[in-house]
Design a protein around this motif. Structure first.
Motif, PDB file in Angstrom:
ATOM      1  N   PHE A   1    -100.998  57.225  26.745  1.00  0.00           N
ATOM      2  CA  PHE A   1     -99.199  56.669  27.181  1.00  0.00           C
ATOM      3  C   PHE A   1     -99.634  54.885  26.419  1.00  0.00           C
ATOM      4  O   PHE A   1    -100.151  54.498  27.458  1.00  0.00           O
TER       5      PHE A   1
ATOM      6  N   HIS B   1     -99.524  56.042  21.951  1.00  0.00           N
ATOM      7  CA  HIS B   1     -99.526  57.114  21.902  1.00  0.00           C
ATOM      8  C   HIS B   1    -100.290  57.910  22.513  1.00  0.00           C
ATOM      9  O   HIS B   1     -99.888  59.318  22.118  1.00  0.00           O
TER      10      HIS B   1
ATOM     11  N   HIS C   1     -91.907  62.811  24.655  1.00  0.00           N
ATOM     12  CA  HIS C   1     -91.230  61.319  24.869  1.00  0.00           C
ATOM     13  C   HIS C   1     -89.766  61.299  23.641  1.00  0.00           C
ATOM     14  O   HIS C   1     -89.521  61.280  22.664  1.00  0.00           O
TER      15      HIS C   1
ATOM     16  N   TYR D   1     -85.813  60.893  22.185  1.00  0.00           N
ATOM     17  CA  TYR D   1     -84.963  60.126  21.857  1.00  0.00           C
ATOM     18  C   TYR D   1     -83.915  60.520  22.009  1.00  0.00           C
ATOM     19  O   TYR D   1     -83.452  61.728  21.340  1.00  0.00           O
TER      20      TYR D   1
ATOM     21  N   LYS E   1     -91.340  46.576  31.963  1.00  0.00           N
ATOM     22  CA  LYS E   1     -92.637  46.187  31.050  1.00  0.00           C
ATOM     23  C   LYS E   1     -92.203  44.822  30.199  1.00  0.00           C
ATOM     24  O   LYS E   1     -92.591  44.370  29.719  1.00  0.00           O
TER      25      LYS E   1
ATOM     26  N   VAL F   1     -89.642  57.652  31.648  1.00  0.00           N
ATOM     27  CA  VAL F   1     -89.516  56.444  31.116  1.00  0.00           C
ATOM     28  C   VAL F   1     -88.223  55.987  30.511  1.00  0.00           C
ATOM     29  O   VAL F   1     -87.694  57.792  29.582  1.00  0.00           O
TER      30      VAL F   1
ATOM     31  N   TRP G   1     -86.459  53.873  27.701  1.00  0.00           N
ATOM     32  CA  TRP G   1     -86.762  52.939  26.841  1.00  0.00           C
ATOM     33  C   TRP G   1     -85.028  52.582  25.679  1.00  0.00           C
ATOM     34  O   TRP G   1     -84.618  53.494  24.915  1.00  0.00           O
TER      35      TRP G   1
ATOM     36  N   LYS H   1     -86.688  43.939  18.608  1.00  0.00           N
ATOM     37  CA  LYS H   1     -87.224  45.206  18.737  1.00  0.00           C
ATOM     38  C   LYS H   1     -87.389  46.038  17.573  1.00  0.00           C
ATOM     39  O   LYS H   1     -88.725  46.121  16.936  1.00  0.00           O
TER      40      LYS H   1
ATOM     41  N   MET I   1     -89.882  46.676  14.037  1.00  0.00           N
ATOM     42  CA  MET I   1     -90.819  48.146  13.757  1.00  0.00           C
ATOM     43  C   MET I   1     -90.235  48.694  12.499  1.00  0.00           C
ATOM     44  O   MET I   1     -89.173  48.967  12.306  1.00  0.00           O
TER      45      MET I   1
HETATM   46  C1  BG6 Z   1     -91.829  53.886  25.003  1.00  0.00           C
HETATM   47  C2  BG6 Z   1     -92.850  52.455  25.598  1.00  0.00           C
HETATM   48  O1  BG6 Z   1     -91.945  55.061  25.280  1.00  0.00           O
HETATM   49  O2  BG6 Z   1     -92.341  54.031  23.621  1.00  0.00           O
HETATM   50  C3  BG6 Z   1     -92.376  51.055  24.608  1.00  0.00           C
HETATM   51  O3  BG6 Z   1     -92.300  52.369  26.678  1.00  0.00           O
HETATM   52  C4  BG6 Z   1     -92.932  51.678  23.148  1.00  0.00           C
HETATM   53  O4  BG6 Z   1     -93.623  50.651  25.204  1.00  0.00           O
HETATM   54  C5  BG6 Z   1     -92.405  52.952  22.659  1.00  0.00           C
HETATM   55  O5  BG6 Z   1     -92.803  50.449  22.439  1.00  0.00           O
HETATM   56  C6  BG6 Z   1     -92.442  53.179  21.417  1.00  0.00           C
HETATM   57  O6  BG6 Z   1     -93.671  53.374  20.702  1.00  0.00           O
HETATM   58  P1  BG6 Z   1     -94.321  53.819  19.170  1.00  0.00           P
HETATM   59  O7  BG6 Z   1     -96.153  53.807  19.503  1.00  0.00           O
HETATM   60  O8  BG6 Z   1     -93.953  54.802  19.323  1.00  0.00           O
HETATM   61  O9  BG6 Z   1     -93.912  52.507  18.708  1.00  0.00           O
END
Ligand code: BG6
Length: 300
Positions: free
Chosen positions: A84, A96, A169, A171, A193, A245, A247, A253, A257
């Motif tokens: 992760f 990840h 993860h 969303y 974090k 988690v 996020w 940020k 991205m």
């Molecule tokens: C979250 C993490 O789960 O995923 C973050 O805690 C991370 O630190 C976010 O920025 C997105 O990750 P990724 O690799 O999909 O950009």
């Protein structure tokens, strides 16, 4: 016949399940029952849509997401495994883990009272062994119904015990993250974090007022996302997971991205069912371990 047509011939259920070319031409299983609609990609074993009857879409996907072999999808439910975040001993390895970047195998599609279940799997091979030594079969059972149930099941097919990290993860779509409250984490410790990984204790409900990246630890309970503007609660229950988690990337940020729209962050929040860091799962040879995430929607 194309691969997608062949998969549809094998797994399609008239009027309910169709294997289609999704975004980027990637194969996906489209489910439409009287109770719910959903879309599950073979790429990454990735659930991209779930909409119970009478509701707006529950999962969030970026308009800027990649849809290509070898790239992660920004949104829906990426499956993170076997690590992760960044890989501890190799910063150049994909974040990840690698299973979210790969095509999975469609194993079965069944229809029951609680919904349609799509079963996908991926397993260790010469490519994965170059990145991680574990021998495994990873199976993802996704039920699209009034609830969205995801069961991630790992079988250690090797001769030695192994440890891995994992996350669903997820969303979620919200009307405005600044007005959302998460309940169910009160009094739980978390690693912040955004503040040098200091360990803090959650006081009251979680609200999002800045970039947020937290690993809640020692928590097995249900988290509820209260969304007053959509007049709904998204209820996230779980089994076999001790971390959650939370996020949201906020302004800077999001801009940093490439696969996330600059203005999209108010519309999403990640609440991730996971076992990460020191809570990596240890599994004996031959053993199967599962982590389940169960999502429901209740009107406020
Ligand atoms: C979250 C993490 O789960 O995923 C973050 O805690 C991370 O630190 C976010 O920025 C997105 O990750 P990724 O690799 O999909 O950009």
């Amino acid at each position: 016949m194309s691969t997608i047509e062949m998969l549809n011939t094998k797994f399609g259920i008239a009027g309910v399940v169709q294997v289609v070319a999704g975004l980027g031409g990637l194969a996906a299983v489209r489910v439409e029952t009287g109770e719910a609609q959903g879309l599950v990609y073979l790429h990454g074993g990735h659930v991209a849509e779930w909409r119970p009857k009478g509701q707006d879409e529950v999962l969030w996907v970026s308009q800027k997401s990649y849809w290509a072999d070898g790239k992660p999808v920004r949104g829906g439910v990426p499956v993170c495994f076997p690590w992760f975040g960044p890989k501890a001993d190799d910063k150049a390895a994909p974040g990840h883990g690698f299973v979210r970047l790969m095509p999975w195998t469609l194993e079965a599609v069944t229809q029951e009272d609680e919904g349609v279940t799509v079963v996908l799997s991926t397993k260790s091979d010469d490519q994965t062994r170059k990145q991680w030594p574990g021998e495994y079969v990873l199976r993802h059972r996704v039920t699209i119904g009034r609830e969205l149930v995801m069961s991630l099941e790992l079988t250690n097919t090797g001769r030695e015990a192994m440890a891995y990290q994992e996350a669903l993860h997820t969303y979620f779509t919200v009307a405005d993250v600044k007005r959302v409250k998460l309940t169910g984490l009160e009094g739980v410790k978390y690693v912040d974090k955004m503040d040098g990984s200091k360990v803090k204790t959650q006081e009251g409900a979680v609200t999002i007022t800045a970039e947020t990246d937290r690993v809640y630890v020692g928590t097995t309970g249900t988290v509820t996302i209260e969304d007053p503007d959509k007049m709904r609660r998204i209820v996230v229950a779980k089994e076999g997971s001790t971390n959650t988690v939370v996020w949201n990337p906020w302004v800077a940020k999001s801009k940093a991205m490439a696969d996330f729209g600059d203005e999209e962050w108010p519309g999403m929040i990640c609440v991730e069912t996971c076992n990460v860091g020191a809570d990596a799962v240890k599994v004996a040879a031959g053993e199967t371990v599962k982590m389940v995430q169960r999502v429901g929607v209740v009107r406020m």
